[in-house]
Design an enzyme around this catalytic site. Structure first.
Site, PDB file in Angstrom:
ATOM      1  N   ASP A   1     -70.506  10.967   2.642  1.00 55.40           N
ATOM      2  CA  ASP A   1     -70.798  11.946   3.701  1.00 55.40           C
ATOM      3  C   ASP A   1     -69.527  12.429   4.361  1.00 55.40           C
ATOM      4  O   ASP A   1     -69.370  13.605   4.684  1.00 55.40           O
ATOM      5  CB  ASP A   1     -71.655  11.291   4.792  1.00 55.40           C
ATOM      6  CG  ASP A   1     -73.083  11.143   4.336  1.00 55.40           C
ATOM      7  OD1 ASP A   1     -73.337  11.395   3.148  1.00 55.40           O
ATOM      8  OD2 ASP A   1     -73.920  10.769   5.185  1.00 55.40           O
ATOM      9  N   ALA A   2     -68.592  11.467   4.590  1.00 57.08           N
ATOM     10  CA  ALA A   2     -67.364  11.816   5.293  1.00 57.08           C
ATOM     11  C   ALA A   2     -66.556  12.821   4.486  1.00 57.08           C
ATOM     12  O   ALA A   2     -66.016  13.793   5.027  1.00 57.08           O
ATOM     13  CB  ALA A   2     -66.545  10.566   5.550  1.00 57.08           C
TER      14      ALA A   2
ATOM     15  N   ASP B   1     -68.208  16.137   4.789  1.00 56.00           N
ATOM     16  CA  ASP B   1     -67.931  16.764   6.088  1.00 56.00           C
ATOM     17  C   ASP B   1     -66.551  17.405   6.106  1.00 56.00           C
ATOM     18  O   ASP B   1     -66.353  18.469   6.691  1.00 56.00           O
ATOM     19  CB  ASP B   1     -68.017  15.724   7.211  1.00 56.00           C
ATOM     20  CG  ASP B   1     -69.460  15.355   7.532  1.00 56.00           C
ATOM     21  OD1 ASP B   1     -70.364  16.082   7.082  1.00 56.00           O
ATOM     22  OD2 ASP B   1     -69.667  14.341   8.226  1.00 56.00           O
TER      23      ASP B   1
ATOM     24  N   SER C   1     -80.036  21.808  10.821  1.00 57.16           N
ATOM     25  CA  SER C   1     -79.085  20.705  10.781  1.00 57.16           C
ATOM     26  C   SER C   1     -78.427  20.597  12.160  1.00 57.16           C
ATOM     27  O   SER C   1     -78.822  21.299  13.089  1.00 57.16           O
ATOM     28  CB  SER C   1     -78.065  21.028   9.700  1.00 57.16           C
ATOM     29  OG  SER C   1     -77.067  20.065   9.689  1.00 57.16           O
ATOM     30  N   LEU C   2     -77.436  19.726  12.289  1.00 52.80           N
ATOM     31  CA  LEU C   2     -76.713  19.613  13.561  1.00 52.80           C
ATOM     32  C   LEU C   2     -75.227  19.844  13.334  1.00 52.80           C
ATOM     33  O   LEU C   2     -74.704  19.501  12.272  1.00 52.80           O
ATOM     34  CB  LEU C   2     -76.887  18.210  14.146  1.00 52.80           C
ATOM     35  CG  LEU C   2     -78.260  17.815  14.673  1.00 52.80           C
ATOM     36  CD1 LEU C   2     -78.258  16.362  15.108  1.00 52.80           C
ATOM     37  CD2 LEU C   2     -78.662  18.719  15.828  1.00 52.80           C
TER      38      LEU C   2
ATOM     39  N   LYS D   1     -78.226   8.117  15.658  1.00 49.70           N
ATOM     40  CA  LYS D   1     -78.392   8.975  14.487  1.00 49.70           C
ATOM     41  C   LYS D   1     -78.730   8.064  13.309  1.00 49.70           C
ATOM     42  O   LYS D   1     -77.853   7.414  12.741  1.00 49.70           O
ATOM     43  CB  LYS D   1     -77.125   9.789  14.220  1.00 49.70           C
ATOM     44  CG  LYS D   1     -77.310  10.810  13.132  1.00 49.70           C
ATOM     45  CD  LYS D   1     -76.137  11.768  13.107  1.00 49.70           C
ATOM     46  CE  LYS D   1     -76.270  12.857  12.070  1.00 49.70           C
ATOM     47  NZ  LYS D   1     -76.682  12.457  10.762  1.00 49.70           N
TER      48      LYS D   1
ATOM     49  N   LYS E   1     -78.485  15.307  23.026  1.00 52.96           N
ATOM     50  CA  LYS E   1     -79.356  16.482  23.152  1.00 52.96           C
ATOM     51  C   LYS E   1     -79.476  16.900  24.612  1.00 52.96           C
ATOM     52  O   LYS E   1     -79.595  16.038  25.485  1.00 52.96           O
ATOM     53  CB  LYS E   1     -80.755  16.149  22.626  1.00 52.96           C
ATOM     54  CG  LYS E   1     -80.784  15.725  21.171  1.00 52.96           C
ATOM     55  CD  LYS E   1     -82.176  15.263  20.750  1.00 52.96           C
ATOM     56  CE  LYS E   1     -82.161  14.896  19.269  1.00 52.96           C
ATOM     57  NZ  LYS E   1     -83.459  14.372  18.827  1.00 52.96           N
TER      58      LYS E   1
END
Ligand code: IVH
Length: 680
Positions: A35-36, A39, A84-85, A117, A295
């Site tokens: 994932d990193a 990103d 997504s965020l 998360k 949020k």
């Protein structure tokens, strides 16, 4: 401004790569990069598109969420898109986001809800008339996949909603949340795969995704998935909500699992503290998290902040530093330990993971290399979770070079003697059994100087190799005749550093017996058995002259260790080393045999933080001197946790959670004096 051609090429390349990795992650559940790393690529593309807006393309992966929709499951159109965020990579990016928001709502104050998360996969549950009618994956955010039959096997997901706590059931209710695999289930699944000789699952997220997208829902049922709800989609005929926490309350009331670690804050500083705290404590949970989600609580403010093309402006994912990366494994080599054990290790293209750069990583033994099926030239996944030693998790098979060959354990010692290595029948380890092996000899000297042993600051691996190469040391006792002049001949030594090392060596002459015993590197004799021996016998000579039966009587020391000690002292080469150490001036017994009452016998007392009257070592010695143990971590069996100033947060939380008594300085002294806990 014209777009430079190299920028254009770079953007095209990044888009193609991201589209490919999106497909592998979302559609195949078989990512090739962490994932990193994903990103990093996404950020590079985002930055270039922002700098050169004229390159914008409607189908850019920077504007897209998730993957395509497969043919296996029926498509489901999300009436409210599943976006997504955006990410914040550290506290600074988080507070910058908070400031932007305040400007976005004309300077009003903003309250936040912070959530964990969860590292699973997003799911949307649709209830009509209180009945679960559909469950869908996120897909590309607009169209997902129908996985209703599979989701119905998850016990945490309600099939029917009932009015509760004065709340009626909305006519239509879409609940969004995360399906995840608890760590215990993940480990059990992998243990079974290992026993069956099957390929291991890389992480709980892939395991959850793979389990949920099974064609046969009976397989999903066996995978013990779970679920946390955290957001609403379409709602018709429901109550009026003002805030996000109202919606979470409703979810809870209707029987949905809402994570107990959700917190409200009145400003971004509180939210940042929450994120920092969970970054520290992420491993205290029995499911994986990869960050926190912050949020905006007030739904009217959310409305005003709106969305970008990809994500809401009113929420952000605070991402923890990566603990998993992909990198090239350039080679597998073998190292020789002080007992001759040959350990294979991976030589990696250095990669920053879990807070440090990893270039080498142990592969344990021959069987592990074969099980993981890692080969030189493979792209591998490297993980470093928490304080854990970095490990190579496994290869990315789709990136394996065509000409790759399984690795074969070299049966020759890598040292200049090149002696033959052997694997005794029934043992997992291959070893060099040559007594004169210079690599074993160097490792014995390195061990002698380590902190747990004679604790000689400045005498690390590099210096020992230098000394050994220069012919200045052939065993540990030789260090006591080294001179400043000799050190000055070595590269990297100046007068001050040479004098300092000689002083540190001289200082080690008077270490307690337990350290000397540990330093000798006798097989099976660890620090805790050495402690018992030194308390019982008081001097090295007494231990050397004791019979096996006498040694075996020592607390915490059985027949195997006793036999190993006798065998060690029986070897002439070892006797010679002992006499050389004596001649060098090493103290063989400055131990006062403990006469303290054993009031803490069998009790585990953990120490954390800085105490006023005891160093960490002294506190542990005081506990052990009274018959107690002082392990490094808190468990249900811990008798008490002694917490000084700046205690470890995770130990403290764990102790409180388990109901283990926590003592301060005064309470600790009371415990040492009486063996009892102080009155609360
Ligand atoms: S809120 C519009 N809350 O993170 C808000 N997402 O990169 C949408 N996730 O797709 C998501 N835990 O799979 C939210 N407490 C949480 C979450 C969470 C995990 C995942 C989810 C989402 C991704 C965003």
């Amino acid at each position: 401004m014209a777009v430079p051609s190299d920028v254009e090429a770079r953007i095209t390349d990044l888009r193609a790569r991201l589209a490919y990795h999106n497909h592998r992650y979302n559609d195949l559940d078989d990512p090739e990069i962490s994932d990193a790393d994903y990103d990093v690529l996404m950020r590079q593309l985002g930055a270039l598109e922002e700098q050169f807006p004229e390159t914008a393309a409607a189908d850019s992966p920077a504007l897209k969420v998730g993957g395509a929709v497969s043919a296996t499951f029926a498509p489901v159109v999300h009436r409210v898109p599943m976006t997504s965020l955006d990410n914040a990579m550290d506290g600074a990016e988080l507070s910058a986001w908070g400031k932007r928001l305040v400007r976005g709502v004309g300077g009003e104050e903003i309250a936040y809800v912070c959530e964990l998360k969860i590292d699973g996969l997003a799911i949307s549950l649709r209830y009509e008339g209180g009945e679960l009618v559909q469950a869908a994956t996120r897909g590309d955010g607009r169209v997902g996949e129908d996985v209703t039959a599979n989701v119905k096997t998850i016990r945490a997901v309600p099939h029917r909603l009932m009015p509760a706590g004065g709340v009626g059931v909305p006519e239509v209710l879409e609940v969004r949340g995360e399906v995840y695999m608890p760590l215990a289930s993940f480990e059990a699944l992998n243990a079974a795969a290992l026993a069956a000789g099957e390929r291991l699952l890389v992480n709980p997220r892939n395991a959850a995704a793979g389990s949920l997208r099974q064609k046969d829902h009976r397989i999903t049922d066996k995978r013990s998935l779970s679920f946390w709800s955290y957001q609403l989609g379409e709602v018709r005929g429901g109550p009026d909500f003002r805030s996000h926490h109202d919606t979470l309350d409703l979810l809870r009331t209707l029987g949905f699992p809402v994570n107990p670690n959700v917190r409200q804050f009145t400003d971004i500083t509180g939210a940042a503290e929450y994120c920092a705290q969970w970054q520290e404590q992420r491993h205290d949970l029995d499911y994986a998290i990869d960050g926190c989600v912050v949020k905006v609580d007030d739904l009217a403010q959310r409305e005003r902040l709106g969305f970008t093309s990809r994500a809401p402006r009113w929420a952000i994912a605070y991402k923890f530093p990566p603990e998993e990366r992909t990198t090239l494994m350039k080679d597998i080599m073998v190292s020789i330990g002080r007992t001759g054990r040959a350990t294979p290790f991976a030589v990696l293209e250095p990669v920053f993971v879990g807070g440090s750069t990893v270039g080498l990583s142990t592969l344990h033994n021959q069987d592990q290399v074969a099980l993981k099926d890692v080969r030189p030239g493979d792209t591998v996944i490297v993980r470093k979770a928490g304080d854990v030693i970095p490990e190579v998790v496994g290869p990315v098979l789709s990136l394996r070079p065509a000409d790759s060959q399984p690795w074969v354990f070299p049966m020759q010692c890598p040292c200049p003697l090149g002696s033959e290595l052997v694997r005794p029948i029934g043992e997992a380890n291959i070893a060099c059994i040559e007594p004169a092996c210079p690599f074993q000899r160097d490792q014995r000297i390195i061990h002698f100087a380590t902190r747990a042993a004679m604790d000689i600051e400045g005498l690390g691996e590099r210096t020992v190799f230098q000394l050994s190469e220069a012919g200045l040391v052939t065993d540990a006792a030789d260090i006591y005749s080294l001179t400043v002049e000799q050190l000055l001949q070595l590269e990297g030594f100046a007068k001050i550093s040479a004098e300092r090392l000689i002083a540190a060596i001289q200082d080690s002459l008077h270490r307690p017996l337990v350290k000397l015993l540990t330093a000798l590197g006798i097989k099976h004799l660890g620090p805790s058995a050495a402690e018992g021996l030194s308390r019982e016998f008081g001097t090295l000579d007494a231990i050397m002259n004791a019979g096996e039966a006498d040694l075996a009587m020592t607390e915490g020391l059985g027949g195997v260790i006793a036999a190993s000690i006798v065998a060690w002292f029986a070897k002439p080469a070892n006797r010679e080393l002992i006499e050389k150490l004596r001649a060098g001036g090493v103290d063989f017994g400055n131990v006062v045999v403990s006469r303290l009452p054993q009031i803490l016998a069998g009790r585990a007392v953990v120490v954390t933080g800085t105490l006023q009257h005891y160093s960490r070592e002294e506190a542990e010695a005081a506990i052990k001197g009274r018959g107690g143990k002082s392990p490094g971590s808190v468990s249900a069996k811990t008798f008490a946790l002694v917490a000084g100033a700046d205690p470890g947060a995770s130990k403290l939380t764990k102790a409180t959670g388990l109901g283990v008594p926590v003592l301060d300085d005064v309470g600790f002294v009371h415990l040492l004096e009486t063996g009892e806990l102080p009155a609360p």
